[in-house]
Design an enzyme around this catalytic site. Structure first.
Site, PDB file in Angstrom:
ATOM      1  N   HIS A 267       0.526  -0.955  -0.121  1.00  0.00           N
ATOM      2  CA  HIS A 267      -0.326  -0.175  -0.177  1.00  0.00           C
ATOM      3  C   HIS A 267       1.227   0.959   0.028  1.00  0.00           C
ATOM      4  O   HIS A 267       0.594   2.298  -0.971  1.00  0.00           O
ATOM      5  CB  HIS A 267      -1.066   0.205   0.866  1.00  0.00           C
ATOM      6  CG  HIS A 267      -1.734   0.957   1.096  1.00  0.00           C
ATOM      7  ND1 HIS A 267      -3.123   1.300   0.918  1.00  0.00           N
ATOM      8  CD2 HIS A 267      -1.865   2.531   1.851  1.00  0.00           C
ATOM      9  CE1 HIS A 267      -3.545   2.322   0.992  1.00  0.00           C
ATOM     10  NE2 HIS A 267      -2.941   3.054   1.670  1.00  0.00           N
ATOM     11  N   GLU A 268       2.055   1.197   1.274  1.00  0.00           N
ATOM     12  CA  GLU A 268       2.568   2.768   0.859  1.00  0.00           C
ATOM     13  C   GLU A 268       3.424   2.742   0.065  1.00  0.00           C
ATOM     14  O   GLU A 268       3.768   3.854  -0.963  1.00  0.00           O
ATOM     15  CB  GLU A 268       3.414   2.403   2.207  1.00  0.00           C
ATOM     16  CG  GLU A 268       2.795   2.675   3.458  1.00  0.00           C
ATOM     17  CD  GLU A 268       1.133   3.359   3.644  1.00  0.00           C
ATOM     18  OE1 GLU A 268       1.651   4.816   3.639  1.00  0.00           O
ATOM     19  OE2 GLU A 268       0.686   2.900   4.067  1.00  0.00           O
ATOM     20  N   HIS A 271       1.955   4.293  -2.845  1.00  0.00           N
ATOM     21  CA  HIS A 271       2.046   5.835  -2.453  1.00  0.00           C
ATOM     22  C   HIS A 271       3.166   6.346  -3.185  1.00  0.00           C
ATOM     23  O   HIS A 271       3.958   7.573  -3.745  1.00  0.00           O
ATOM     24  CB  HIS A 271       2.106   6.651  -1.134  1.00  0.00           C
ATOM     25  CG  HIS A 271      -0.061   6.650  -0.823  1.00  0.00           C
ATOM     26  ND1 HIS A 271       0.083   7.242  -0.630  1.00  0.00           N
ATOM     27  CD2 HIS A 271      -0.277   5.607   0.428  1.00  0.00           C
ATOM     28  CE1 HIS A 271      -1.487   6.814  -0.690  1.00  0.00           C
ATOM     29  NE2 HIS A 271      -1.402   5.496   0.238  1.00  0.00           N
TER      30      HIS A 271
HETATM   31 ZN    ZN Z   1      -2.825   4.893   1.933  1.00  0.00          ZN
END
Ligand code: ZN
Length: 503
Positions: A267-268, A271
């Site tokens: 997830h990170e 980003h």
């Molecule tokens: Zn997030």
């Protein structure tokens, strides 16, 4: 004109430098900063926050904006974007009396602490007085910003727009209704299916040092550039950085649940890969970071869910992963990992929810915030309303406030209108998937381990632009379409239909 633009860019670069320094300080403070420095750290960040705020609302800023205003249509895209973003900051910063800004900042400090304690004691009543003050103060602030309200809109629309340009209650209502029409019956079918998922390896222990190696392996695999990145550790995983040259992430290792960290890393990474993909000429400018919350979440969810929770992903990593994992895992197949990481169940906690029920958690919060800001409910009613909605949507009633109304940090920090972006991100991720499929077969690409192909595609269409365009502008420019929930609906129906053998 050339000089006017140069001067403006230079002034904005100054703000950027301060913001980047703040981002690094924030990373430090959430990872390795010593407890003893807390007070001085808070003072220091308060000081820099104020410096940045003052630069946005200064007389110099006003002069720059006034000088550019008559020439807007003929400016290059980058200057236009800087103008738009700074004008927003200037307008909102000068509209509200500074003493209210200060009051709000101080109140969120207090209320965050109150929330932490209330959650520990599972007692909403301890937090309620703070939340009341926050909601009242927020409503007061919105009165100063009444001119930002869309025609036929509400004050809540102003908050929604803070996190997602141009989004309104009307648009979200339509979006969530469309989503509900798909998700609710699909969840019913999934939960009624005969499908059994093997969870026998759920709590097999993986020590922290092994998990650190796994995090690095996963990051390298999907193309997160560790030369311009770093994987730290913190209670709640997050990503943060200055621009493409320094985009950092954190994760949290649980020895009896290595999959949790694996997905938070993915997830990170989503980003951070977004930040790292901004085009080189945006480094150090105001535009070198990602776009809105929704756009950012679309990238993190793309890596976490579209890629990471797919069968081809597990097929492509399981052999290498098993070289790192303890022998206990030797019988676990890619299919077992895949099914395990997509198991659907109605649960209390949003951040631990599966991909399918996740949006219901968001819808519940959206509906409650709408009621709160239209005066249709009082803060004291929240635990009851919360529990009723969980019963209605997820068929479960939270056992106490800690796993109910007190579970999220957002309200204690004064973040109202923030939750819907999470659902928006998931929907955009599925929409990007459908566009990507027109150019190449994603499953095959993942299976071949060709993650750079995926990253290049996302980079060209989305990452390279940094925060130059609003989401609507970017969608129009790159894809010629706007958000359409049908892509997400199709994605969910396909995925869970196959996994649970639904017809
Ligand atoms: Zn997030």
């Amino acid at each position: 004109m050339k000089q006017t633009i140069e001067d403006f860019k230079q002034y904005v670069e100054r703000i950027t430098m301060f913001k980047q320094a703040m981002a690094i300080l924030a990373f430090d403070s959430n990872t390795i900063a010593p407890d003893g420095g807390l007070e001085q750290r808070a003072k220091r960040s308060g000081f820099f926050e104020l410096e940045i705020f003052n630069m946005y609302i200064s007389e110099t800023m006003k002069q720059h904006l006034d000088a550019l205003a008559p020439h807007i249509s003929s400016l290059d895209d980058d200057v236009k974007a800087m103008y738009r973003l700074c004008k927003d900051k200037y307008d909102s910063g000068t509209k509200i009396p500074p003493e209210l800004v200060k009051e709000f900042a101080e109140l969120t400090e207090e209320s965050s602490k109150a929330w932490e304690n209330a959650r520990k004691n599972a007692n909403f009543a301890e937090f309620a007085p703070f939340l009341k003050r926050l909601v009242d103060l927020q409503k007061k602030l919105l009165e100063y910003r009444a001119d930002e309200m869309p025609v036929d809109g509400t004050a809540y629309d102003i908050l929604l727009d803070d996190y997602e340009d141009d989004m309104t209650t009307e648009k979200y209502d339509k979006f969530f209704e469309g989503l509900k029409a798909v998700i609710v019956p699909l969840i019913k079918k999934v939960l009624a299916s005969e499908k059994k998922i093997d969870t026998s390896f759920r709590n097999f222990k993986v020590d922290t040092s092994t998990q650190r190696k796994i995090a690095e392996f996963i990051a390298n695999k999907v193309g997160y550039d560790l030369n311009c990145g770093y994987i730290g550790e913190s209670e709640h995983p997050f990503s943060c950085g200055s621009d493409s040259t320094d985009a950092r992430i954190t994760t949290n290792y649980h020895e009896d649940d290595f999959i949790s960290s694996l997905y938070s890393v993915l997830h990170e990474c989503g980003h951070a890969i977004y930040e790292q993909g901004a085009s080189e000429n945006l480094v150090g400018t105001y535009l070198g970071e990602g776009g809105t919350m929704g756009m950012h979440e679309s990238q993190s969810r793309f890596y976490e869910n579209v890629i990471g929770r797919s069968l081809p992903f597990w097929q492509s990593i399981t052999n290498e992963l098993k070289e790192l994992l303890p022998d206990e895992f030797s019988h676990v197949t890619p299919l077992m990992f895949y099914e395990f990481s997509n198991q659907v169940k109605n649960s209390f906690i949003r951040i631990e929810a599966d991909e399918l029920t996740y949006c219901l958690h968001v819808i519940i919060r959206y509906e409650i915030e709408k009621m709160l800001f239209s005066g249709n409910c009082e803060v004291d009613d929240l635990p009851n309303i919360w529990n009723q909605k969980y019963q209605e949507y997820l068929d479960i009633t939270p056992t106490d406030d800690a796993v109910g109304v007190l579970q999220d940090v957002h309200w204690s920090e004064g973040l109202f209108g923030y939750f819907p972006s999470y659902a928006l991100g998931s929907a955009y991720a599925a929409q990007f998937l459908s566009y990507m499929q027109k150019d190449f077969n994603l499953d095959e690409t993942i299976l071949n381990g060709d993650f750079s192909k995926i990253r290049s595609w996302l980079r060209e269409k989305i990452h390279a632009h940094g925060c130059m365009y609003t989401t609507e502008e970017l969608m129009k420019r790159e894809f010629g379409e706007q958000l359409d929930v049908k892509h997400y609906a199709e994605y969910l129906n396909n995925k869970y239909g196959k996994l649970y053998g639904l017809t």
